[in-house]
Design a protein around this motif. Structure first.
Motif, PDB file in Angstrom:
ATOM      1  N   MET A   1      44.402  39.430  41.574  1.00  0.00           N
ATOM      2  CA  MET A   1      44.937  40.776  41.707  1.00  0.00           C
ATOM      3  C   MET A   1      43.800  41.790  41.767  1.00  0.00           C
ATOM      4  O   MET A   1      42.854  41.704  41.008  1.00  0.00           O
ATOM      5  N   ASP A   2      43.967  42.807  42.611  1.00  0.00           N
ATOM      6  CA  ASP A   2      42.943  43.842  42.666  1.00  0.00           C
ATOM      7  C   ASP A   2      42.882  44.634  41.382  1.00  0.00           C
ATOM      8  O   ASP A   2      41.822  45.075  40.953  1.00  0.00           O
ATOM      9  N   SER A   3      44.065  44.819  40.715  1.00  0.00           N
ATOM     10  CA  SER A   3      44.077  45.595  39.474  1.00  0.00           C
ATOM     11  C   SER A   3      43.307  44.918  38.368  1.00  0.00           C
ATOM     12  O   SER A   3      42.854  45.564  37.425  1.00  0.00           O
ATOM     13  N   ASP A   4      43.141  43.582  38.460  1.00  0.00           N
ATOM     14  CA  ASP A   4      42.381  42.866  37.443  1.00  0.00           C
ATOM     15  C   ASP A   4      40.965  43.398  37.344  1.00  0.00           C
ATOM     16  O   ASP A   4      40.350  43.371  36.284  1.00  0.00           O
ATOM     17  N   ARG A   5      40.428  43.864  38.457  1.00  0.00           N
ATOM     18  CA  ARG A   5      39.037  44.304  38.480  1.00  0.00           C
ATOM     19  C   ARG A   5      38.813  45.556  37.641  1.00  0.00           C
ATOM     20  O   ARG A   5      37.684  45.898  37.313  1.00  0.00           O
ATOM     21  N   ASN A   6      39.904  46.259  37.339  1.00  0.00           N
ATOM     22  CA  ASN A   6      39.778  47.495  36.578  1.00  0.00           C
ATOM     23  C   ASN A   6      39.905  47.284  35.077  1.00  0.00           C
ATOM     24  O   ASN A   6      39.816  48.240  34.312  1.00  0.00           O
ATOM     25  N   ASP A   7      40.142  46.064  34.644  1.00  0.00           N
ATOM     26  CA  ASP A   7      40.275  45.787  33.213  1.00  0.00           C
ATOM     27  C   ASP A   7      38.884  45.608  32.616  1.00  0.00           C
ATOM     28  O   ASP A   7      38.146  44.699  33.018  1.00  0.00           O
ATOM     29  N   PRO A   8      38.492  46.458  31.657  1.00  0.00           N
ATOM     30  CA  PRO A   8      37.107  46.390  31.137  1.00  0.00           C
ATOM     31  C   PRO A   8      36.780  45.047  30.494  1.00  0.00           C
ATOM     32  O   PRO A   8      35.681  44.525  30.683  1.00  0.00           O
ATOM     33  N   LEU A   9      37.714  44.486  29.711  1.00  0.00           N
ATOM     34  CA  LEU A   9      37.435  43.207  29.066  1.00  0.00           C
ATOM     35  C   LEU A   9      37.283  42.107  30.103  1.00  0.00           C
ATOM     36  O   LEU A   9      36.347  41.296  30.029  1.00  0.00           O
ATOM     37  N   GLY A  10      38.180  42.069  31.083  1.00  0.00           N
ATOM     38  CA  GLY A  10      38.076  41.047  32.118  1.00  0.00           C
ATOM     39  C   GLY A  10      36.790  41.162  32.908  1.00  0.00           C
ATOM     40  O   GLY A  10      36.139  40.147  33.216  1.00  0.00           O
ATOM     41  N   ARG A  11      36.401  42.396  33.233  1.00  0.00           N
ATOM     42  CA  ARG A  11      35.150  42.594  33.973  1.00  0.00           C
ATOM     43  C   ARG A  11      33.958  42.117  33.138  1.00  0.00           C
ATOM     44  O   ARG A  11      33.039  41.476  33.654  1.00  0.00           O
ATOM     45  N   PHE A  12      33.975  42.410  31.825  1.00  0.00           N
ATOM     46  CA  PHE A  12      32.888  41.968  30.942  1.00  0.00           C
ATOM     47  C   PHE A  12      32.810  40.441  30.918  1.00  0.00           C
ATOM     48  O   PHE A  12      31.719  39.861  31.035  1.00  0.00           O
ATOM     49  N   LEU A  13      33.960  39.776  30.778  1.00  0.00           N
ATOM     50  CA  LEU A  13      33.956  38.310  30.717  1.00  0.00           C
ATOM     51  C   LEU A  13      33.438  37.707  32.019  1.00  0.00           C
ATOM     52  O   LEU A  13      32.663  36.740  32.001  1.00  0.00           O
ATOM     53  N   ARG A  14      33.852  38.260  33.144  1.00  0.00           N
ATOM     54  CA  ARG A  14      33.373  37.730  34.436  1.00  0.00           C
ATOM     55  C   ARG A  14      31.869  37.919  34.585  1.00  0.00           C
ATOM     56  O   ARG A  14      31.151  37.012  35.052  1.00  0.00           O
ATOM     57  N   GLU A  15      31.396  39.101  34.192  1.00  0.00           N
ATOM     58  CA  GLU A  15      29.963  39.362  34.327  1.00  0.00           C
ATOM     59  C   GLU A  15      29.145  38.456  33.407  1.00  0.00           C
ATOM     60  O   GLU A  15      28.076  37.961  33.800  1.00  0.00           O
ATOM     61  N   ARG A  16      29.638  38.229  32.192  1.00  0.00           N
ATOM     62  CA  ARG A  16      28.863  37.419  31.251  1.00  0.00           C
ATOM     63  C   ARG A  16      28.872  35.932  31.626  1.00  0.00           C
ATOM     64  O   ARG A  16      27.851  35.265  31.474  1.00  0.00           O
ATOM     65  N   ARG A  17      29.991  35.422  32.124  1.00  0.00           N
ATOM     66  CA  ARG A  17      29.973  33.993  32.490  1.00  0.00           C
ATOM     67  C   ARG A  17      29.108  33.761  33.719  1.00  0.00           C
ATOM     68  O   ARG A  17      28.557  32.670  33.914  1.00  0.00           O
TER      69      ARG A  17
END
Length: 272
Positions: A1-17
């Motif tokens: 989902m495009d809206s997923d990209r706006n979730d701060p926690l989800g973005r943090f998890l993606r960036e860290r993994r």
């Protein structure tokens, strides 16, 4: 989902993994990987989570427990700074037990607090929970993300070291108070979880908690900093609330006609 990209926690998890190499996590580093770092299923496996649950975390459709945050921190090999950021974004509350004591502020105390307009004032619970603030204290503390507990403000919140100019004396006094409470209620789950959370994230808390008990009274600092008005020199007055044992009213008055009094008056305009 495009809206997923706006979730701060989800973005943090993606960036860290994306920053963790498979070999760092003890996984085979084959040459056919389509993503940098770890895949979702690999993070889920390392953290002991189902792939679906971890996917929902990245999509902002789950609220993690404290235990889940700790597992993710280990899987993603987070340093202390990144761990603080993960806690800030996740704000794990689900799965925590309720405090063994029910802490309520009496209506007459609330009225007194709100009528006190010349000084920031707030009510502290027995383990440092900030139960309620008056409007001036709300503005004084408005840069804190983890403002629900004084210990979290001091040791975990990124704003803590900038706000508490006498950070060391404030931290020692807060740990001393928490240690006294722990002696009185050693089996309280809420207190044990708070101490565990602080010890996992903060090296400074672990050091002070393990240090020998200091002799004599410890007093918190008197110097604070707010980015809107600059440095403040305020007294810390502590008033036990007789009608609610364990609760304390904390006030930070300034000397009359001092620069700090003028700064509080300016903050008061922001509060209104």
């Amino acid at each position: 989902m495009d809206s997923d990209r706006n979730d701060p926690l989800g973005r943090f998890l993606r960036e860290r993994r994306a920053l963790v190499r498979p070999e760092q996590a003890g996984l085979p580093a084959d040459g056919r990987r389509q993503v940098p770092g770890l895949r979702r299923d690999e993070v889920a496996h390392l953290a002991g989570l189902s792939v679906g649950y971890y996917a929902r975390l990245e999509q902002g459709r789950e609220h993690p427990t404290r235990q889940t945050v700790e597992s993710l921190a280990r899987a993603l090999r987070l340093d202390e700074h990144a761990l603080v950021e993960l806690y800030r974004l996740a704000r794990p509350t689900a799965g925590r037990r309720r405090p063994s004591r029910v802490e309520r502020v009496a209506p007459e105390v609330l009225a007194l607090l709100n009528d006190w307009t010349v000084a920031p004032a707030f009510i502290l619970g027995w383990s440092g929970d900030v139960l309620v603030r008056n409007p001036l204290a709300n503005v004084l503390h408005n840069r804190f993300v983890l403002g629900d507990n004084l210990l979290r403000m001091i040791f975990l919140d990124p704003a803590g070291r900038q706000f508490f100019r006498d950070w060391t004396s404030t931290a020692r006094a807060a740990v001393h108070d928490l240690r006294q409470v722990a002696r009185q209620t050693p089996d309280d789950h809420h207190l044990r979880e708070l101490v565990g959370e602080l010890a996992i994230i903060s090296h400074d808390f672990r050091r002070l908690w393990a240090a020998p008990e200091p002799r004599g009274a410890l007093t918190p600092g008197t110097r604070f900093h707010h980015p809107d008005v600059g440095d403040l020199h305020l007294r810390t007055e502590i008033f036990p609330i007789a009608s609610r044992p364990g609760l304390r009213l904390i006030a930070h008055p300034a000397e009359p006609d001092s620069p700090s009094a003028q700064a509080l008056a300016l903050l008061g305009t922001l509060a209104t």
